[in-house]
Design a protein around this motif. Structure first.
Motif, short mmCIF file in Angstrom:
data_model
loop_
_atom_site.label_atom_id
_atom_site.label_comp_id
_atom_site.label_asym_id
_atom_site.label_seq_id
_atom_site.Cartn_x
_atom_site.Cartn_y
_atom_site.Cartn_z
N TYR A 1 13.30 -5.48 -7.31
CA TYR A 1 14.36 -4.42 -7.79
C TYR A 1 15.76 -4.96 -7.17
O TYR A 1 15.87 -5.89 -6.44
CB TYR A 1 14.10 -3.16 -7.11
CG TYR A 1 14.57 -2.89 -5.92
CD1 TYR A 1 16.08 -2.70 -5.46
CD2 TYR A 1 13.61 -3.11 -4.80
CE1 TYR A 1 16.35 -2.50 -4.19
CE2 TYR A 1 14.05 -3.03 -3.48
CZ TYR A 1 15.35 -2.51 -3.18
OH TYR A 1 15.84 -2.45 -1.89
N ASP B 1 8.34 -5.59 -4.17
CA ASP B 1 6.92 -5.05 -3.75
C ASP B 1 6.09 -5.86 -4.45
O ASP B 1 6.43 -6.74 -5.51
CB ASP B 1 6.59 -3.45 -4.33
CG ASP B 1 7.33 -2.47 -3.62
OD1 ASP B 1 7.93 -2.99 -2.54
OD2 ASP B 1 7.39 -1.39 -4.28
N LYS C 1 1.43 -6.57 -5.56
CA LYS C 1 0.15 -5.80 -5.41
C LYS C 1 -0.74 -6.94 -5.47
O LYS C 1 -0.81 -7.63 -6.74
CB LYS C 1 0.02 -4.75 -6.58
CG LYS C 1 0.91 -3.50 -6.53
CD LYS C 1 0.64 -2.44 -7.49
CE LYS C 1 1.50 -1.28 -7.28
NZ LYS C 1 1.06 -0.48 -6.25
N ASP D 1 -1.02 -3.97 -0.80
CA ASP D 1 0.35 -3.71 -1.21
C ASP D 1 1.18 -4.24 -0.26
O ASP D 1 1.18 -3.79 0.75
CB ASP D 1 0.54 -2.19 -1.30
CG ASP D 1 -0.21 -1.53 -2.66
OD1 ASP D 1 0.16 -1.62 -3.61
OD2 ASP D 1 -1.54 -1.15 -2.24
N LEU D 2 2.11 -4.83 -0.47
CA LEU D 2 3.46 -5.38 0.32
C LEU D 2 4.76 -4.73 -0.17
O LEU D 2 4.95 -4.61 -1.33
CB LEU D 2 3.36 -6.91 0.32
CG LEU D 2 1.97 -7.52 0.62
CD1 LEU D 2 2.40 -9.13 0.55
CD2 LEU D 2 1.54 -7.19 1.90
N THR D 3 5.80 -4.44 0.77
CA THR D 3 7.13 -4.23 0.21
C THR D 3 7.91 -4.74 1.49
O THR D 3 7.88 -4.80 2.73
CB THR D 3 7.29 -2.78 0.31
OG1 THR D 3 8.54 -2.34 -0.13
CG2 THR D 3 6.78 -2.02 1.69
N PRO E 1 12.20 -1.76 1.00
CA PRO E 1 12.19 -0.78 0.00
C PRO E 1 13.25 0.30 -0.24
O PRO E 1 14.17 0.19 0.62
CB PRO E 1 11.03 -0.17 0.19
CG PRO E 1 10.72 -0.20 1.88
CD PRO E 1 11.38 -1.52 2.04
N ARG F 1 8.25 9.43 -2.45
CA ARG F 1 8.29 8.09 -2.41
C ARG F 1 6.75 7.52 -2.62
O ARG F 1 5.81 7.38 -2.12
CB ARG F 1 8.85 7.36 -1.10
CG ARG F 1 10.23 7.99 -0.81
CD ARG F 1 10.61 7.47 0.52
NE ARG F 1 9.54 8.10 1.73
CZ ARG F 1 9.66 7.85 2.78
NH1 ARG F 1 10.70 7.09 3.54
NH2 ARG F 1 8.84 8.45 3.66
N PHE G 1 5.60 4.40 -2.86
CA PHE G 1 4.99 3.23 -2.02
C PHE G 1 3.85 4.21 -1.00
O PHE G 1 2.72 3.83 -0.89
CB PHE G 1 5.70 2.42 -1.28
CG PHE G 1 5.08 1.35 -0.05
CD1 PHE G 1 4.52 0.06 -0.93
CD2 PHE G 1 4.97 1.74 0.94
CE1 PHE G 1 4.10 -0.68 -0.09
CE2 PHE G 1 4.06 0.94 1.76
CZ PHE G 1 3.57 -0.18 1.25
N PHE H 1 10.07 -3.85 6.33
CA PHE H 1 9.10 -4.21 5.68
C PHE H 1 7.63 -3.39 5.98
O PHE H 1 7.56 -2.62 6.67
CB PHE H 1 8.61 -5.87 5.84
CG PHE H 1 8.52 -6.14 7.37
CD1 PHE H 1 7.26 -5.91 7.90
CD2 PHE H 1 9.38 -6.46 7.93
CE1 PHE H 1 7.35 -6.19 9.16
CE2 PHE H 1 9.50 -6.68 9.34
CZ PHE H 1 8.23 -6.77 9.99
N ALA I 1 3.22 -3.01 4.74
CA ALA I 1 1.88 -3.57 4.09
C ALA I 1 0.71 -2.53 4.15
O ALA I 1 0.52 -1.72 5.31
CB ALA I 1 1.49 -4.73 4.72
N TRP J 1 8.26 -5.26 -13.43
CA TRP J 1 6.80 -5.53 -12.92
C TRP J 1 6.51 -6.70 -13.79
O TRP J 1 6.29 -6.89 -14.98
CB TRP J 1 6.19 -4.35 -13.63
CG TRP J 1 4.58 -4.41 -12.90
CD1 TRP J 1 3.80 -5.38 -13.21
CD2 TRP J 1 3.80 -3.56 -12.25
NE1 TRP J 1 2.51 -5.17 -12.62
CE2 TRP J 1 2.40 -3.68 -12.20
CE3 TRP J 1 4.23 -2.29 -11.81
CZ2 TRP J 1 1.63 -3.10 -11.37
CZ3 TRP J 1 3.37 -1.45 -10.98
CH2 TRP J 1 2.12 -1.86 -10.92
#
Length: 680
Positions: free
Chosen positions: A199, A223, A225, A235-237, A240, A265, A267, A299, A301, A677
């Motif tokens: 994003y 993010d 997946k 799932d990683l971010t 965010p 939210r 996530f 961050f 996960a 995406w």
């Protein structure tokens, strides 16, 4: 429908009625066809009209309210465990619905993924066609039988139906009552399944109360997946941002304890039921809103999913940054959950939560934070094969520096639900030193007993579908079994065949205050600890039938209050829709509280008009205002969302906060966010 694949497909028809009564086939005809290839599942549904006239929908907004729309939904259980699954569908105007299923019949609509659908209307029917990639869902490799059901809601006839019969007391999403989807060969291996979702964001905000210059910001994050297996997802971010999330709906707060505002939210919501459903509504050892509100998340996960048909796991780690102005250190949050299926549909779960302050040195002029807080819990979730018996038994233990002894929780409930009876028992014990800093447990040091009985009657004809009384007794005691609170509730509910509802009730309340309390929550004087208060209240609630273009609801209560005072509460909501494009709603609550001095008379008005415009099923505008007289605040929020391709969005969000009298701006903010995406 004239394509060869659909002509050759089997047809699921002869749906069973759920409402008004579950003893016959549905009057409204629905035909379902399914086919597949090596990458997708295809679905074609013909929804015939029960009576002439236009369809009824709220809007084109995604994840609509089931009971307020003509719609068709698919419920699938790809593990055939009657507990977890996926749901897809659409309303008659083409708005999509998708969610992840948990607890045997609940749907989490925050789950969002890539799939496509289209709806077309004809004079005698509306047709829904969808394509769902195998990569969008998770399933056990090699399994050749899935649980499946199809649900239909037809507002014109007020009929709810399903392909596999479901008793009327349960939702059509109940996975205990699915039929079988049998594959001629096991579904194909979806292969590598990696999605990257970056994003970009730009924004400006200004605080007019401080007189400082406007603050501009530009930001970005990502993010990801990753399907570790066909049924386990990582799932990683990184960095965010949740600026597009709706602001909380304000309420007039007359409660002695902290109010609950739900997580919004995405996530934290996706696949989060293993963490968030542990415990009860007021005993939540994990509540994700404790993470990253008011402080940046660096961050995180999450590894979650099914290990096999019987084992399910979740592991999450989040790292937040320090906040120097409050002396808040950088903190790490770890949550681990493990669940084992037992018997037909029950399970045993374990939960561990650790909140750790990194390199923390308390400062004399700043608030003091704990170095760590840990919770360890185990619970047994009961769900009988026919879903008539449900319940939970829970045990929790916390660990915090300086808090020892009486730092544990045990609670249990058991509920029996038949067509005419709903009988339940619940008890709770929360020690006065129990501490869930990453949870929501607003009250400590109590024992609670809560029995409840509901009986329903079903007239054979007439305007009333069902009616019946409910008795509920809520008792609170301190740890020495001395009574502190109790409330006896007697109510009588009526459900009409047009789905409008009426409920009348009365309560008898008793409170012995355990700490000082201002009954107006406005900062005035407080009632003393140990003072005793009791009163009676009567109330009524009514909700109009959902199939009308103009809908309304109202509620009212009048009775005693603290310090021999009185409280009048009036609330209501008016709504009108120009279907399917525009929906207008106005909700209001008015409280008139009369007490002896120094409080006197206090009147609080809370009003919130809302406008939803859905130009298409991919372009949405929402605007709403909230006026809160108790907080002396007026909030304006607008959001434009353009889904320019599946699961990819552009958001433009504008927010104002005002002092209501005299009207003066406090803060203002504008954010533009682009999300894309990408499947690899």
């Amino acid at each position: 429908m004239d394509e060869p694949a659909w002509q050759a497909a089997d047809v699921a028809t002869d749906f069973h009625m759920i409402l008004p009564m579950d003893t016959s086939y549905a009057n409204v005809r629905t035909d379902v066809r399914m086919v597949y290839d090596d990458q997708h599942i295809y679905l074609l549904v013909v929804n015939y009209n029960g009576v002439p006239g236009p369809y009824m929908v709220e809007s084109l907004r995604r994840d609509f309210a089931f009971l307020k729309n003509d719609n068709f939904l698919l419920f699938m259980d790809p593990f055939d465990d009657q507990t977890n699954g996926y749901s897809f569908g659409a309303n008659a105007a083409g708005a999509q619905w998708d969610g992840i299923m948990y607890d045997g019949g609940k749907v989490d609509l925050s789950w969002d993924n890539k799939w496509s659908s289209v709806v077309k209307n004809y004079p005698d029917k509306w047709i829904f066609e969808a394509v769902i990639p195998f990569k969008t869902i998770r399933y056990k490799k090699g399994i050749s039988k899935w649980g499946i059901n199809f649900g239909r809601n037809d507002l014109k006839t007020t009929e709810k139906s399903s392909w596999a019969p479901v008793p009327r007391q349960f939702p059509s999403a109940s996975l205990a009552y699915t039929g079988a989807l049998v594959w001629d060969v096991p579904p194909p291996d979806p292969g590598p399944n990696i999605s990257v979702i970056p994003y970009l964001l730009g924004g400006v905000n200004k605080d007019y109360t401080t007189g400082k210059k406007a603050h501009y910001r530009g930001d970005g994050g990502v993010d990801a997946k990753i399907a570790v297996t066909s049924s386990l997802n990582l799932d990683l971010t990184i960095n965010p941002d949740f600026s597009q999330v709706d602001v909380d709906k304000q309420v007039t707060n007359l409660d002695r304890f902290e109010l609950f505002f739900p997580e919004k939210r995405q996530f934290f919501l996706e696949n989060g039921d293993q963490f968030t459903n542990f415990g009860y509504s007021t005993i939540r050892p994990f509540f994700s809103r404790r993470i990253g509100l008011g402080v940046p998340i660096l961050f995180g996960a999450r590894l979650s999913g099914k290990l096999d048909k019987n084992w399910r796991m979740g592991l999450m780690n989040m790292q937040t940054d320090a906040e120097s102005s409050q002396g808040l250190p950088a903190q790490n949050f770890t949550v681990a959950a493990l669940q084992r299926r037992v018997f037909a549909r029950s399970n045993v779960g374990l939960l561990f939560i650790n909140k750790e302050s990194i390199n923390y040195q308390p400062s004399a002029d700043k608030p003091v934070y704990s170095r760590y807080n840990r919770n360890l819990g185990m619970e047994y979730n009961l769900a009988s094969s026919n879903n008539f018996w449900t319940g939970k038994a829970l045990l929790l233990k916390s660990a915090t520096p300086g808090k020892t002894g009486h730092d544990w929780v045990h609670a249990a409930n058991l509920q029996y639900t038949s067509r005419v009876w709903n009988i339940s028992w619940q008890h709770e014990y929360v020690g006065h030193n129990y501490n869930a800093e990453v949870g929501y447990v607003p009250r400590q040091g109590y024992i609670k007993l809560l029995p409840q009985v509901t009986r329903l009657f079903f007239p054979k004809a007439g305007a009333v579908l069902s009616h019946g009384p409910q008795v509920q007794l809520t008792n609170f005691f301190d740890e020495h079994m001395k009574r502190t609170d109790n409330e006896l509730l007697l109510s009588y509910g009526i459900v009409f065949r047009k789905r409008n509802t009426l409920n009348v009730w009365t309560t008898n309340s008793y409170v012995r205050l355990l700490q000082p309390f201002d009954p107006t929550n406005t900062g005035k004087d407080s009632l003393a600890t140990g003072t005793v208060h009791s009163w009676n209240t009567v109330g009524v609630d009514y909700v109009s039938r959902p199939q009308s273009l103009f809908t309304y609801s109202f509620s009212g209560r009048y009775g005693g209050y603290y310090a021999d005072g009185t409280r009048l509460t009036l609330g209501g909501e008016l709504g009108y829709r120009f279907q399917p494009y525009v929906s207008i709603a106005l909700s209001t609550t008015y409280n008139d509280i009369r007490l002896p001095q120094p409080w006197g008379r206090n009147a609080f008005l809370l009003a919130g008009p809302r406008l939803d415009v859905t130009m298409t099923n991919t372009l949405f505008f929402t605007g709403f205002m909230q006026y809160n007289e108790q907080l002396k605040n007026m909030n304006l929020n607008t959001r434009l969302q353009w889904r320019y391709r599946p699961a990819s969005d552009l958001f433009i969000v504008y927010t104002d906060n005002y002092l209501p009298a005299p009207l003066a701006i406090k803060t203002r903010a504008l954010v533009i966010k682009l999300v894309y995406w990408l499947n690899i």
